[in-house]
Motif scaffolding. Structure first.
Motif, mmCIF file in Angstrom:
data_model
loop_
_atom_site.group_PDB
_atom_site.id
_atom_site.type_symbol
_atom_site.label_atom_id
_atom_site.label_comp_id
_atom_site.label_asym_id
_atom_site.label_seq_id
_atom_site.Cartn_x
_atom_site.Cartn_y
_atom_site.Cartn_z
ATOM 1 N N ILE A 114 0.838 -1.200 0.000
ATOM 2 C CA ILE A 114 0.000 0.000 0.000
ATOM 3 C C ILE A 114 0.874 1.252 0.000
ATOM 4 O O ILE A 114 0.655 2.193 -0.775
ATOM 5 N N VAL A 115 1.871 1.264 0.859
ATOM 6 C CA VAL A 115 2.746 2.429 0.980
ATOM 7 C C VAL A 115 3.768 2.470 -0.147
ATOM 8 O O VAL A 115 4.050 3.548 -0.697
ATOM 9 N N GLU A 116 4.301 1.321 -0.511
ATOM 10 C CA GLU A 116 5.301 1.260 -1.586
ATOM 11 C C GLU A 116 4.753 1.829 -2.885
ATOM 12 O O GLU A 116 5.410 2.621 -3.561
ATOM 13 N N ARG A 117 3.546 1.412 -3.250
ATOM 14 C CA ARG A 117 2.967 1.873 -4.521
ATOM 15 C C ARG A 117 2.707 3.378 -4.486
ATOM 16 O O ARG A 117 2.905 4.074 -5.486
ATOM 17 N N TYR A 118 2.266 3.862 -3.332
ATOM 18 C CA TYR A 118 2.008 5.296 -3.198
ATOM 19 C C TYR A 118 3.305 6.088 -3.337
ATOM 20 O O TYR A 118 3.380 7.073 -4.085
ATOM 21 N N VAL A 119 4.340 5.661 -2.636
ATOM 22 C CA VAL A 119 5.617 6.372 -2.680
ATOM 23 C C VAL A 119 6.244 6.284 -4.057
ATOM 24 O O VAL A 119 6.787 7.271 -4.581
ATOM 25 N N THR A 120 6.175 5.118 -4.673
ATOM 26 C CA THR A 120 6.741 4.940 -6.013
ATOM 27 C C THR A 120 6.072 5.872 -7.020
ATOM 28 O O THR A 120 6.729 6.421 -7.907
ATOM 29 N N ARG A 121 4.770 6.092 -6.841
ATOM 30 C CA ARG A 121 4.020 6.925 -7.780
ATOM 31 C C ARG A 121 4.274 8.418 -7.568
ATOM 32 O O ARG A 121 4.414 9.168 -8.539
ATOM 33 N N LEU A 122 4.363 8.855 -6.305
ATOM 34 C CA LEU A 122 4.405 10.287 -6.024
ATOM 35 C C LEU A 122 5.733 10.798 -5.472
ATOM 36 O O LEU A 122 6.071 11.968 -5.650
ATOM 37 N N TYR A 123 6.486 9.942 -4.787
ATOM 38 C CA TYR A 123 7.745 10.377 -4.161
ATOM 39 C C TYR A 123 8.855 9.357 -4.397
ATOM 40 O O TYR A 123 9.514 8.916 -3.448
ATOM 41 N N PRO A 124 9.061 8.956 -5.648
ATOM 42 C CA PRO A 124 10.015 7.863 -5.899
ATOM 43 C C PRO A 124 11.426 8.150 -5.403
ATOM 44 O O PRO A 124 12.129 7.236 -4.962
ATOM 45 N N GLU A 125 11.833 9.410 -5.425
ATOM 46 C CA GLU A 125 13.186 9.749 -4.996
ATOM 47 C C GLU A 125 13.337 9.682 -3.473
ATOM 48 O O GLU A 125 14.464 9.768 -2.950
ATOM 49 N N PHE A 126 12.219 9.515 -2.748
ATOM 50 C CA PHE A 126 12.267 9.456 -1.284
ATOM 51 C C PHE A 126 11.941 8.066 -0.739
ATOM 52 O O PHE A 126 11.709 7.909 0.461
ATOM 53 N N SER A 127 11.945 7.070 -1.600
ATOM 54 C CA SER A 127 11.609 5.719 -1.145
ATOM 55 C C SER A 127 12.531 5.235 -0.029
ATOM 56 O O SER A 127 12.082 4.688 0.980
ATOM 57 N N GLN A 128 13.828 5.469 -0.190
ATOM 58 C CA GLN A 128 14.775 5.021 0.835
ATOM 59 C C GLN A 128 14.582 5.781 2.147
ATOM 60 O O GLN A 128 14.862 5.251 3.219
ATOM 61 N N HIS A 129 14.092 7.008 2.074
ATOM 62 C CA HIS A 129 13.826 7.776 3.285
ATOM 63 C C HIS A 129 12.636 7.185 4.048
ATOM 64 O O HIS A 129 12.726 6.908 5.245
ATOM 65 N N VAL A 130 11.541 6.980 3.339
ATOM 66 C CA VAL A 130 10.313 6.486 3.976
ATOM 67 C C VAL A 130 10.513 5.081 4.531
ATOM 68 O O VAL A 130 9.997 4.744 5.596
ATOM 69 N N PHE A 131 11.286 4.265 3.814
ATOM 70 C CA PHE A 131 11.476 2.874 4.214
ATOM 71 C C PHE A 131 12.817 2.623 4.904
ATOM 72 O O PHE A 131 13.309 1.500 4.893
ATOM 73 N N GLY A 132 13.377 3.639 5.514
ATOM 74 C CA GLY A 132 14.611 3.362 6.240
ATOM 75 C C GLY A 132 15.319 4.572 6.796
ATOM 76 O O GLY A 132 15.515 4.700 8.004
ATOM 77 N N LEU A 133 15.708 5.491 5.926
ATOM 78 C CA LEU A 133 16.565 6.598 6.367
ATOM 79 C C LEU A 133 15.901 7.485 7.415
ATOM 80 O O LEU A 133 16.558 7.944 8.353
ATOM 81 N N ASN A 134 14.600 7.728 7.263
ATOM 82 C CA ASN A 134 13.913 8.581 8.243
ATOM 83 C C ASN A 134 13.863 7.919 9.618
ATOM 84 O O ASN A 134 14.059 8.583 10.642
ATOM 85 N N ALA A 135 13.610 6.623 9.635
ATOM 86 C CA ALA A 135 13.598 5.895 10.908
ATOM 87 C C ALA A 135 14.993 5.857 11.519
ATOM 88 O O ALA A 135 15.150 6.017 12.736
ATOM 89 N N GLU A 136 15.999 5.653 10.677
ATOM 90 C CA GLU A 136 17.381 5.643 11.179
ATOM 91 C C GLU A 136 17.727 6.984 11.817
ATOM 92 O O GLU A 136 18.354 7.035 12.886
ATOM 93 N N ARG A 137 17.328 8.068 11.167
ATOM 94 C CA ARG A 137 17.637 9.395 11.686
ATOM 95 C C ARG A 137 16.841 9.684 12.961
ATOM 96 O O ARG A 137 17.400 10.178 13.961
ATOM 97 N N PHE A 138 15.550 9.387 12.946
ATOM 98 C CA PHE A 138 14.703 9.696 14.096
ATOM 99 C C PHE A 138 15.120 8.907 15.324
ATOM 100 O O PHE A 138 15.273 9.465 16.423
ATOM 101 N N TYR A 139 15.266 7.591 15.162
ATOM 102 C CA TYR A 139 15.591 6.725 16.299
ATOM 103 C C TYR A 139 17.090 6.581 16.553
ATOM 104 O O TYR A 139 17.498 5.927 17.495
ATOM 105 N N ARG A 140 17.895 7.158 15.647
ATOM 106 C CA ARG A 140 19.354 7.043 15.764
ATOM 107 C C ARG A 140 19.779 5.589 15.828
ATOM 108 O O ARG A 140 20.466 5.154 16.754
ATOM 109 N N LEU A 141 19.329 4.839 14.825
ATOM 110 C CA LEU A 141 19.610 3.399 14.774
ATOM 111 C C LEU A 141 21.068 3.139 14.425
ATOM 112 O O LEU A 141 21.677 3.898 13.686
#
Length: 276
Positions: A249-276
């Motif tokens: 559900i989220v992958e298709r939405y991001v691929t359609r509207l924010y393809p350049e931010f896929s790695q952010h939504v599915f990883g980088l943002n969580a890494e930054r927020f939680y300091r993983l």
């Protein structure tokens, strides 16, 4: 890394999990990391953030013990009594637990919507910030007015809204109010939002992918793709969808509207927020 920023584990018993009703029998069993590893492995997920399901210190300690055994767990959102006079000592005792990234209280379960505005609760949150812990805000959409007041007092604290604040997707009621509150909250640059828990707020047996698009439109427009993170809410998501369906559900939405931010939504943002 691809990160699932919101999932749970538990050893089921009816006393501690009394929120699981008869219509939710799929959840009435144990859910441990090996079961999730089968799902994450099939979907290219490299790590997860496990979030508390019980409000006890024992829950936090149990999740820490799981993290020692299963490398899939990259971060833990535990529970601690924010109004305890011993809060600082408890936080000090966890200072060497690098995998412990933040805390959560089940505010959606508090009958008093102003619970989160109690001075001692707010002071507890401020102490979390001093210890550099993040905070997950678990609320219903009806609690957004109080959440806005709370966030006004915490301009620096890393806070994430769980499950897009649980709007009533099944009926669509209250959409305009939810949208206005979320847009106002998103003005706080320290606040993120999890695209999670949507399928369980929709019609469990008859949802359509289109049901979620207006809600994702609001979240992505308000917070921007740099402050949105994907979470499966497994195993709770199984009430309405498979792990793969929730991701798609989220992958298709991001691929359609924010393809350049896929790695952010599915990883980088969580890494930054939680300091993983």
């Amino acid at each position: 890394m691809m990160i699932d920023a919101h999932q749970h584990f538990w050893a089921y018993n009816p006393e501690e999990f009394d929120w699981i009703g008869e219509d939710e029998r799929v959840l009435k069993r144990d859910y441990f990391p090996p079961a999730l590893e089968a799902e994450t492995g099939a979907n290219g997920i490299d790590g997860t953030v496990v979030v508390q399901a019980r409000q006890s210190i024992e829950e936090t300690q149990w999740l820490l013990s799981l993290a020692q055994q299963f490398p899939l767990i990259k971060g833990i959102v535990g529970w601690v009594d924010l109004m305890s006079p011993n809060l600082e000592q408890q936080l000090l005792s966890w200072q060497n637990e690098q995998v412990l990234k933040g805390f959560r209280h089940v505010l959606q379960g508090e009958p008093d919507p102003n619970f989160m505005l109690q001075p001692r609760f707010v002071e507890g949150l401020k102490l979390l910030h001093q210890f550099d812990y993040a905070y997950d805000l678990l609320i219903f959409a009806t609690q957004l007015p109080q959440a806005r007041q709370l966030l006004d007092t915490l301009p620096q604290h890393r806070i994430v809204i769980d499950h897009i604040a649980k709007p009533d997707i099944a009926s669509g009621e209250g959409f305009a109010q939810w949208k206005a509150h979320m847009q106002a909250i998103a003005e706080h640059q320290n606040v993120y939002c999890k695209i999670s828990g949507m399928v369980t707020e929709a019609n469990h047996k008859d949802w359509q992918e289109a049901d979620f698009i207006p809600y994702m439109d609001v979240v992505f427009s308000a917070f921007g793709p740099e402050r949105v993170m994907f979470g499966s809410d497994w195993p709770v998501c199984q009430l309405a969808a498979t792990y793969t369906e929730v991701i798609q559900i989220v992958e298709r939405y991001v691929t359609r509207l924010y393809p350049e931010f896929s790695q952010h939504v599915f990883g980088l943002n969580a890494e930054r927020f939680y300091r993983l």
